[in-house]
Design a protein around this motif. Sequence first.
Motif, PDB file in Angstrom:
ATOM      1  N   ALA A  90       0.839  -1.195   0.000  1.00 10.13           N
ATOM      2  CA  ALA A  90       0.000   0.000   0.000  1.00 10.13           C
ATOM      3  C   ALA A  90       0.875   1.245   0.000  1.00 10.13           C
ATOM      4  N   TYR A  91       0.282   2.356  -0.469  1.00 11.74           N
ATOM      5  CA  TYR A  91       1.017   3.602  -0.655  1.00 11.74           C
ATOM      6  C   TYR A  91       0.258   4.744  -0.006  1.00 11.74           C
ATOM      7  N   GLN A  92       0.926   5.484   0.876  1.00 15.17           N
ATOM      8  CA  GLN A  92       0.304   6.634   1.504  1.00 15.17           C
ATOM      9  C   GLN A  92       0.242   7.780   0.511  1.00 15.17           C
ATOM     10  N   GLY A  93      -0.919   8.431   0.421  1.00 17.79           N
ATOM     11  CA  GLY A  93      -1.062   9.514  -0.536  1.00 17.79           C
ATOM     12  C   GLY A  93      -1.946  10.631  -0.028  1.00 17.79           C
ATOM     13  N   SER A  94      -1.771  11.793  -0.645  1.00 14.28           N
ATOM     14  CA  SER A  94      -2.600  12.961  -0.359  1.00 14.28           C
ATOM     15  C   SER A  94      -2.985  13.583  -1.687  1.00 14.28           C
ATOM     16  N   GLU A  95      -4.283  13.510  -2.029  1.00 10.05           N
ATOM     17  CA  GLU A  95      -4.796  14.040  -3.282  1.00 10.05           C
ATOM     18  C   GLU A  95      -6.078  14.817  -2.999  1.00 10.05           C
ATOM     19  N   PRO A  96      -6.483  15.679  -3.918  1.00 15.50           N
ATOM     20  CA  PRO A  96      -7.777  16.354  -3.741  1.00 15.50           C
ATOM     21  C   PRO A  96      -8.914  15.332  -3.633  1.00 15.50           C
ATOM     22  N   GLU A  97     -10.008  15.757  -3.030  1.00 13.60           N
ATOM     23  CA  GLU A  97     -11.184  14.889  -2.937  1.00 13.60           C
ATOM     24  C   GLU A  97     -11.645  14.490  -4.341  1.00 13.60           C
ATOM     25  N   PRO A  98     -12.191  13.280  -4.486  1.00 14.15           N
ATOM     26  CA  PRO A  98     -12.726  12.421  -3.428  1.00 14.15           C
ATOM     27  C   PRO A  98     -11.726  11.473  -2.777  1.00 14.15           C
ATOM     28  N   PHE A  99     -10.425  11.631  -3.055  1.00 18.75           N
ATOM     29  CA  PHE A  99      -9.434  10.679  -2.547  1.00 18.75           C
ATOM     30  C   PHE A  99      -8.923  11.072  -1.163  1.00 18.75           C
ATOM     31  N   GLY A 100      -8.570  12.331  -0.976  1.00 18.53           N
ATOM     32  CA  GLY A 100      -8.124  12.818   0.313  1.00 18.53           C
ATOM     33  C   GLY A 100      -6.817  12.196   0.754  1.00 18.53           C
ATOM     34  N   ILE A 101      -6.612  12.164   2.071  1.00 17.50           N
ATOM     35  CA  ILE A 101      -5.425  11.534   2.656  1.00 17.50           C
ATOM     36  C   ILE A 101      -5.760  10.064   2.856  1.00 17.50           C
ATOM     37  N   HIS A 102      -4.979   9.186   2.256  1.00 15.04           N
ATOM     38  CA  HIS A 102      -5.405   7.790   2.167  1.00 15.04           C
ATOM     39  C   HIS A 102      -4.218   6.834   2.118  1.00 15.04           C
ATOM     40  N   LEU A 103      -4.535   5.557   2.279  1.00  9.80           N
ATOM     41  CA  LEU A 103      -3.640   4.467   1.900  1.00  9.80           C
ATOM     42  C   LEU A 103      -4.253   3.792   0.685  1.00  9.80           C
ATOM     43  N   HIS A 104      -3.464   3.652  -0.349  1.00 10.30           N
ATOM     44  CA  HIS A 104      -3.951   2.982  -1.558  1.00 10.30           C
ATOM     45  C   HIS A 104      -3.357   1.582  -1.628  1.00 10.30           C
ATOM     46  N   VAL A 105      -4.210   0.575  -1.697  1.00 10.32           N
ATOM     47  CA  VAL A 105      -3.761  -0.807  -1.846  1.00 10.32           C
ATOM     48  C   VAL A 105      -3.427  -1.029  -3.312  1.00 10.32           C
ATOM     49  N   GLY A 106      -2.136  -1.202  -3.591  1.00  8.74           N
ATOM     50  CA  GLY A 106      -1.677  -1.350  -4.954  1.00  8.74           C
ATOM     51  C   GLY A 106      -1.647  -2.776  -5.437  1.00  8.74           C
ATOM     52  N   GLN A 107      -1.520  -3.727  -4.488  1.00 12.93           N
ATOM     53  CA  GLN A 107      -1.506  -5.139  -4.874  1.00 12.93           C
ATOM     54  C   GLN A 107      -1.804  -6.001  -3.648  1.00 12.93           C
ATOM     55  N   MET A 108      -2.609  -7.031  -3.869  1.00 12.49           N
ATOM     56  CA  MET A 108      -2.862  -8.048  -2.849  1.00 12.49           C
ATOM     57  C   MET A 108      -2.816  -9.404  -3.541  1.00 12.49           C
ATOM     58  N   ILE A 109      -2.009 -10.290  -2.989  1.00 13.77           N
ATOM     59  CA  ILE A 109      -1.840 -11.630  -3.562  1.00 13.77           C
ATOM     60  C   ILE A 109      -2.092 -12.640  -2.454  1.00 13.77           C
ATOM     61  N   LEU A 110      -2.988 -13.588  -2.708  1.00 13.59           N
ATOM     62  CA  LEU A 110      -3.313 -14.610  -1.723  1.00 13.59           C
ATOM     63  C   LEU A 110      -3.024 -15.992  -2.287  1.00 13.59           C
ATOM     64  N   HIS A 111      -2.607 -16.892  -1.403  1.00 17.07           N
ATOM     65  CA  HIS A 111      -2.471 -18.293  -1.798  1.00 17.07           C
ATOM     66  C   HIS A 111      -3.860 -18.820  -2.169  1.00 17.07           C
ATOM     67  N   PRO A 112      -3.972 -19.598  -3.240  1.00 15.93           N
ATOM     68  CA  PRO A 112      -5.304 -20.039  -3.692  1.00 15.93           C
ATOM     69  C   PRO A 112      -6.069 -20.853  -2.658  1.00 15.93           C
TER      70      PRO A 112
END
Length: 311
Positions: A90-112
């Motif tokens: 995940a990546y911490q970011g600050s952008e104008p709304e509607p995103f605001g100050i956030h954590l963006h999940v860039g990738q999630m990988i799970l064992h099947p």
Amino acid sequence: MITTRTARLEDCERIAGLAQAQIATWQRWDAQGRVQDVPYSALTIYERWLHGGAWMSLETAAIHLGRLLLGAGIALVAEKDGALLGYVEAYQGSEPEPFGIHLHVGQMILHPDSGVEVGDHLLEALRTQARALKCARLLTTAGAGEAAWATFARGGARSLTQLRRFGLPARTGQGLYQSLADTTTDARVIAGWAMPLGRVSSARQAWESSWQPTWDVLGELRERTRRLRFVASGQDAYVVFTRGLYDPRTVEVACWTPRMLSSALLTALRDWTHREGYRTLTLLATEETVKTLGADAEPDGYVHDVVGVNA
């Protein structure tokens, strides 16, 4: 019991194994331009990269995870009885709304065989991190993978906005602008800025993956990429141009700027690409940006949702 922790470099091989297991068939183009199925070992590092980015080779995976651990983002793993069952970045970011100050999940990988609870554990661990960082919400897109999309859906995600992709003819334009090489890499320069074009993931993740020169180690990718700072009628912007993979006459545009895309900046981008010999700009545009593109922008039908959950 499932536990989560910060990833370590020693986890690289197992995380890369999870990611590569998502690929059903490894392919490349032959000398005649036809797609052929090949064993993984027959591919170059760049050819592996084209299947899904840094986690497709151990060599690039180690570079990528190292940058995350040095502060580019957050990398967590989920384990049970010593077995690695899931990974999220995940990546911490600050952008104008509607995103605001956030954590963006860039990738999630799970064992099947891990079950949905592993994704839920990882999301809850990110919520804890988000609250510590004073982030109001967690965001993701379909580009983060099916596991992230499904996990957010279970967590009550709602759509914040849609982005649409357009083709826009390159052409000479009237107007003064500067396009300059710039070696700035500190992500703090885009804090609070918008990303009106090319927001495939988040402004911060795109900065780390596209503006940062990390992946210039892959010569084929370096040859396709130009990074420039533009100034057009007083509007600053950092812009990455990436030559089309399948059509060298097209160029994908990613743009960070402190305010909405102006007509003067768009004219400058079209003029620069025309002078460089391109015919078409490929633009993934936010809802606020679409009206600036004009009547000759043609949508190609691709729609990109950004969804969020509260931290």
